[in-house]
Design an enzyme around this catalytic site. Structure first.
Site, PDB file in Angstrom:
ATOM      1  N   THR A   1       7.549  -0.708   5.237  1.00  0.00           N
ATOM      2  CA  THR A   1       6.652  -0.673   4.074  1.00  0.00           C
ATOM      3  C   THR A   1       4.902  -1.073   4.308  1.00  0.00           C
ATOM      4  OG1 THR A   1       8.705  -1.907   2.823  1.00  0.00           O
ATOM      5  CG2 THR A   1       6.699  -2.001   1.209  1.00  0.00           C
ATOM      6  N   VAL A   2       4.672  -0.484   3.856  1.00  0.00           N
ATOM      7  CA  VAL A   2       2.664  -1.180   4.460  1.00  0.00           C
ATOM      8  C   VAL A   2       1.937  -2.357   3.564  1.00  0.00           C
ATOM      9  CG1 VAL A   2       0.295  -0.366   5.481  1.00  0.00           C
ATOM     10  CG2 VAL A   2       2.368   1.103   5.821  1.00  0.00           C
TER      11      VAL A   2
ATOM     12  N   ASP B   1       5.566  14.544  12.624  1.00  0.00           N
ATOM     13  CA  ASP B   1       6.171  13.972  11.387  1.00  0.00           C
ATOM     14  C   ASP B   1       4.361  14.123  10.675  1.00  0.00           C
ATOM     15  OD1 ASP B   1       7.267  13.379   9.419  1.00  0.00           O
ATOM     16  OD2 ASP B   1       6.927  11.473  10.181  1.00  0.00           O
TER      17      ASP B   1
ATOM     18  N   LEU C   1       0.821  -1.549   0.010  1.00  0.00           N
ATOM     19  CA  LEU C   1      -0.155   0.293   0.207  1.00  0.00           C
ATOM     20  C   LEU C   1       0.968   1.361   0.118  1.00  0.00           C
ATOM     21  CD1 LEU C   1      -2.852  -1.083   2.494  1.00  0.00           C
ATOM     22  CD2 LEU C   1      -2.913  -0.647   0.636  1.00  0.00           C
ATOM     23  N   GLY C   2       2.285   1.374   0.493  1.00  0.00           N
ATOM     24  CA  GLY C   2       2.373   2.666   0.584  1.00  0.00           C
ATOM     25  C   GLY C   2       4.231   2.221   1.343  1.00  0.00           C
TER      26      GLY C   2
ATOM     27  N   GLY D   1       7.499   3.884   3.189  1.00  0.00           N
ATOM     28  CA  GLY D   1       8.376   5.568   3.935  1.00  0.00           C
ATOM     29  C   GLY D   1       9.659   5.125   4.227  1.00  0.00           C
TER      30      GLY D   1
HETATM   31  P1  ADP Z   1       7.274   5.150   7.958  1.00  0.00           P
HETATM   32  O1  ADP Z   1       6.976   5.405   8.689  1.00  0.00           O
HETATM   33  O2  ADP Z   1       8.508   4.018   6.564  1.00  0.00           O
HETATM   34  O3  ADP Z   1       6.862   6.751   7.071  1.00  0.00           O
HETATM   35  P2  ADP Z   1       4.103   5.095   8.008  1.00  0.00           P
HETATM   36  O4  ADP Z   1       3.849   4.599   8.593  1.00  0.00           O
HETATM   37  O5  ADP Z   1       3.932   5.781   7.021  1.00  0.00           O
HETATM   38  O6  ADP Z   1       5.473   4.413   7.139  1.00  0.00           O
HETATM   39  O7  ADP Z   1       3.483   4.029   6.143  1.00  0.00           O
HETATM   40  C1  ADP Z   1       4.103   4.268   5.596  1.00  0.00           C
HETATM   41  C2  ADP Z   1       3.457   4.145   3.845  1.00  0.00           C
HETATM   42  O8  ADP Z   1       2.392   3.453   4.148  1.00  0.00           O
HETATM   43  C3  ADP Z   1       2.385   5.451   3.968  1.00  0.00           C
HETATM   44  O9  ADP Z   1       2.768   6.598   3.494  1.00  0.00           O
HETATM   45  C4  ADP Z   1       0.839   5.097   3.315  1.00  0.00           C
HETATM   46  O10 ADP Z   1       0.627   5.685   1.788  1.00  0.00           O
HETATM   47  C5  ADP Z   1       1.028   4.074   3.540  1.00  0.00           C
HETATM   48  N1  ADP Z   1      -0.087   2.969   5.026  1.00  0.00           N
HETATM   49  C6  ADP Z   1       0.346   3.243   6.280  1.00  0.00           C
HETATM   50  N2  ADP Z   1      -1.085   3.332   7.826  1.00  0.00           N
HETATM   51  C7  ADP Z   1      -1.351   2.872   6.123  1.00  0.00           C
HETATM   52  C8  ADP Z   1      -2.760   2.152   6.383  1.00  0.00           C
HETATM   53  N3  ADP Z   1      -3.490   2.697   8.268  1.00  0.00           N
HETATM   54  N4  ADP Z   1      -3.359   1.637   5.506  1.00  0.00           N
HETATM   55  C9  ADP Z   1      -2.988   2.477   4.673  1.00  0.00           C
HETATM   56  N5  ADP Z   1      -1.859   2.403   3.672  1.00  0.00           N
HETATM   57  C10 ADP Z   1      -1.227   2.980   4.809  1.00  0.00           C
HETATM   58 MG    MG Z   2       4.927   8.059   6.417  1.00  0.00          MG
END
Ligand code: ADP
Ligand code: MG
Length: 232
Positions: A13-14, A120, A6-7, A9
């Site tokens: 990785t989600v 953040d 899904l995404g 950072g």
């Molecule tokens: P990081 O700490 O590496 O930045 P995040 O928690 O921000 O990780 O998650 C990375 C990405 O995954 C987010 O920017 C978003 O695109 C996706 N993501 C995070 N949480 C969810 C969620 N609950 N549902 C759908 N997508 C999510």
């Molecule tokens: Mg993030």
């Protein structure tokens, strides 16, 4: 059952994931276990567990760890990042931006009332329940979240959303950190560009110096139609 990505950072990785017994779908954030990240992950879990339920915060449902990874099971938010909505739609109208920012401010106020600071807030960490403007906003990524009483930065945040005072020695984060970041997000929503990095190409030093001056770049036709109230 782990599904599509899904995404991602800087830290995790989600993935979409389905619970075998119930068929319910969740988002699972996978973070590799490293000595340097262990404390960060534990903090993220601890912060999420402290946060009560709020419509504007993606709920932590469960968490696991294996020898290699940490897994955070969260409420799935399906409309993508606010960041992508901006890329798809361009700048938001004042009404659309107000709808988004009211929800973000509500979620931040909720965290602050519990003695927590997200630290953040940025368009990548604000997810929409539906694609495009109009969806509900859910705040994710508590990897930098900290207690207001004993603030601590444990991982580098995103410089672009830091307030000037965050660059000083011994700086800590608090409510103003989130308020500043919300202001930067609002500016981006209304104009489509970052107030201190209009070209999106500034290096760290240039960006930092613009933030320290604290004067946003208003020099863009995007602002021609915005009200004085919005700009203020
Ligand atoms: P990081 O700490 O590496 O930045 P995040 O928690 O921000 O990780 O998650 C990375 C990405 O995954 C987010 O920017 C978003 O695109 C996706 N993501 C995070 N949480 C969810 C969620 N609950 N549902 C759908 N997508 C999510
Ligand atoms: Mg993030």
């Amino acid at each position: 059952i782990m599904g599509e990505e899904l995404g991602a950072g800087a830290f995790g990785t989600v993935f979409k994931a389905t619970h075998k017994k119930t068929g319910k779908v969740y988002a699972v954030k996978v973070m590799r276990r490293r000595r340097s990240t262990e404390e960060i992950v534990r903090r993220e879990v601890a912060m999420l567990q402290r946060v009560g339920l709020h419509i504007g915060v993606a709920e932590l449902v469960d968490h696991f760890e294996s020898d290699d990874n940490f897994y955070l099971v969260m409420e799935l938010v399906t409309g993508g990042e606010l960041f992508d909505a901006l890329i798809d739609n361009g700048a938001f109208s004042e009404q659309q931006a107000a709808d988004v920012i009211r929800q973000v401010a509500d979620a931040a106020a909720f965290l602050h009332a519990q003695g927590l600071c997200h630290a953040d807030i940025k368009p990548e960490n604000l997810l929409l329940t539906e694609r495009g403007p109009g969806g509900l906003i859910k705040l994710v990524d508590f990897g930098l979240a900290t207690e207001l009483r004993s603030p601590k930065r444990s991982k580098p945040g995103t410089w672009a959303y830091w307030p000037p005072e965050a660059f000083g020695d011994g700086s800590s984060c608090g409510k103003p950190t989130d308020m500043w970041a919300i202001g930067v997000v609002l500016f981006i929503l209304l104009s489509g560009y970052h107030p201190f990095d209009p070209s999106g190409k500034a290096d760290d030093a240039a960006l930092q110096s613009c933030i320290l001056k604290g004067e946003p770049d208003w020099d863009d036709p995007a602002w021609a139609h915005d009200s004085p109230e919005a700009k203020a």
